[in-house]
Design a protein around this motif. Sequence first.
Motif, mmCIF file in Angstrom:
data_model
loop_
_atom_site.group_PDB
_atom_site.id
_atom_site.type_symbol
_atom_site.label_atom_id
_atom_site.label_comp_id
_atom_site.label_asym_id
_atom_site.label_seq_id
_atom_site.Cartn_x
_atom_site.Cartn_y
_atom_site.Cartn_z
ATOM 1 N N SER A 110 -4.855 11.915 -1.673
ATOM 2 C CA SER A 110 -3.638 11.175 -1.890
ATOM 3 C C SER A 110 -3.788 10.031 -2.880
ATOM 4 C CB SER A 110 -3.033 10.566 -0.540
ATOM 5 O OG SER A 110 -1.809 9.957 -0.958
ATOM 6 N N ALA A 111 -2.741 10.286 -3.916
ATOM 7 C CA ALA A 111 -2.872 9.264 -5.086
ATOM 8 C C ALA A 111 -2.539 7.893 -4.413
ATOM 9 C CB ALA A 111 -2.125 9.664 -6.198
ATOM 10 N N GLU A 112 -3.297 7.470 -3.380
ATOM 11 C CA GLU A 112 -2.704 5.908 -2.801
ATOM 12 C C GLU A 112 -3.125 4.728 -3.827
ATOM 13 O OE1 GLU A 112 -4.885 5.219 0.767
ATOM 14 O OE2 GLU A 112 -4.477 7.210 1.523
ATOM 15 N N GLU A 138 -7.429 9.563 -3.155
ATOM 16 C CA GLU A 138 -8.062 9.227 -1.873
ATOM 17 C C GLU A 138 -8.612 10.327 -0.930
ATOM 18 O OE1 GLU A 138 -9.695 6.157 -1.386
ATOM 19 O OE2 GLU A 138 -8.691 5.416 -3.468
ATOM 20 N N ILE A 139 -10.105 10.531 -0.668
ATOM 21 C CA ILE A 139 -10.290 11.550 0.069
ATOM 22 C C ILE A 139 -9.935 11.309 1.563
ATOM 23 C CG2 ILE A 139 -11.945 13.360 0.444
ATOM 24 C CD1 ILE A 139 -13.299 12.352 -2.271
ATOM 25 N N HIS A 178 1.004 -1.301 0.051
ATOM 26 C CA HIS A 178 0.141 -0.090 -0.117
ATOM 27 C C HIS A 178 0.956 1.294 0.143
ATOM 28 C CE1 HIS A 178 -3.662 2.297 2.147
ATOM 29 N NE2 HIS A 178 -3.388 2.699 0.828
ATOM 30 N N SER A 179 0.902 1.803 -1.076
ATOM 31 C CA SER A 179 1.672 3.029 -1.393
ATOM 32 C C SER A 179 1.011 4.193 -1.112
ATOM 33 C CB SER A 179 2.550 3.098 -2.842
ATOM 34 O OG SER A 179 3.089 4.255 -2.930
ATOM 35 N N THR A 180 1.374 5.194 -0.244
ATOM 36 C CA THR A 180 0.736 6.518 0.300
ATOM 37 C C THR A 180 1.523 7.376 -0.095
ATOM 38 O OG1 THR A 180 1.687 6.174 2.399
ATOM 39 C CG2 THR A 180 -0.752 5.209 2.024
ATOM 40 N N PRO A 181 1.591 8.149 -1.213
ATOM 41 C CA PRO A 181 2.351 9.494 -1.627
ATOM 42 C C PRO A 181 1.798 10.572 -0.611
ATOM 43 C CG PRO A 181 1.484 8.474 -3.555
ATOM 44 C CD PRO A 181 0.824 7.792 -2.404
#
Length: 491
Positions: free
Chosen positions: A415-417, A386-387, A308-311
């Motif tokens: 975030s573009a997770e 993602e909001i 799970h990548s969270t920029p």
Amino acid sequence: MELNQTSIRYYDKRFSRLSTGSETADAIVPDTFPDIGRVVCAYGMAAVRDQSPQSGRLLISGMVQTVVLYEPEKGEGLRRLTVPVSFAHIEECDGMDAETVCMVSCKVASVEAVAVNSRKLSINVQLRLAVDGYCMTACEITEGTDDPSVELLCENATVTLTEQVCTSPITILDDIAVQQAEDMALLHASCTLRPGECRAMRGKVVIKGEAAVQCLALQQDGAVRVLSGTTPFTQITELPEANEEDQIDIQLTVREMDCDVEQDGVLSYTISASALISIRRTHTLQRICDLYVPGRTLRMSEQQIALHSTPPFVPFSVESSETIATAQHVSHVIAAEAVCCGVKRGSENELQITAAIQALYLSDDQKLYAIDCLLPTTMPCSAAGEISGVELSVRAAAAGETGLLMQLTATGAVSAESRVAFRHISQLEAEEPKEKANETTLLLRYIEEDQQLWEIAKQCGTTLDAIRQANDLPADTAQVSHTVLLIPIQI
């Protein structure tokens, strides 16, 4: 065959949701209070006392201190009645266990107080709960092998992982002098926490921000007055894993608020809050796209691993306007507030938000009225991703003969997770080749349309380097078309 395995440990954000709950209670008017004539308004302040993660669920409990303002049957001015309402809520969450790090925000969306008779009230409290949960995840991915006989097609993949999550308590206290505030009775208080600076420093995390407090108070003459104040705060949390170069994210929520107007005209408040601190780090890992051994069959056991990548989170702010009907002409708006009870994307460039609205106003004859409603609204929002963390603020003004114009502002972050797929190969074996003459033959093939050199080499049981050398191709050649290839094959 020896495999290059990399162990990964990080916190996976398993859930982030808004949900609602309701609680009811009955209250008897004390003997020292006059009979109820008309309920004017009702407010509530929620206090989360406990949140207990268990296997597959989260238990949340607390208390809502409700305040009901009513007009007695025979006049005599407005009367204020307090009624405590306890609540308990269960949130079902797959993957949750006792070690899950949770963040719970509980707000009162509305309080409905109905006079059953002149001495009894029925109270219904609608709650909005926002819950985020992070679970520790451990896995292994395969980045390659040291066996030179294996042909590997790999690419670099960048992922930003949440490597540390913790919660830290924050207490904010302040006393604010208020002019002509003697003998006021508090009706309602709300607090907005605004994070400012957040950074790591030598094994610590420094959080700076401010608490904006707004209160409604009832004066002796029956007028309702708005009191407000802002208190800056600094919180230093020990976090040995934190480094100066880390990416730090912070979420703040109020758990409980104790507020009062003292006899000497001082607004005194104590805010118990919670900070969710997360540390994100970016890694570049090698992802295996394909592999084979020329001329031999591979047997392997593998599974897909999704990280799970969270920029970084990007803040946004959007607005909309809606008009709601009132039963009287609005002479003056005293206060209005909004709570986000639901948010989703209606389309790529818009948000659909459900807002719980409460407004307090005066009619032309200077009588006090309140309006509570659920207001669906659509807001333009081009921010992609993602909001999270949507909060609402509202400004209200009279509109037409019987209406209120509500100007809503929604703030939050996107975030573009993403889930980035890797391979974990636990076993890799190549079948023994059939006996060969150990000679090389050349295969002549015409390549008409674009074709990956890797696919050609794999189909023909040879290597990329062998094809490139036989055809004098540059070392970075990945595909060919409209050409004749000499393909060397071991026989």
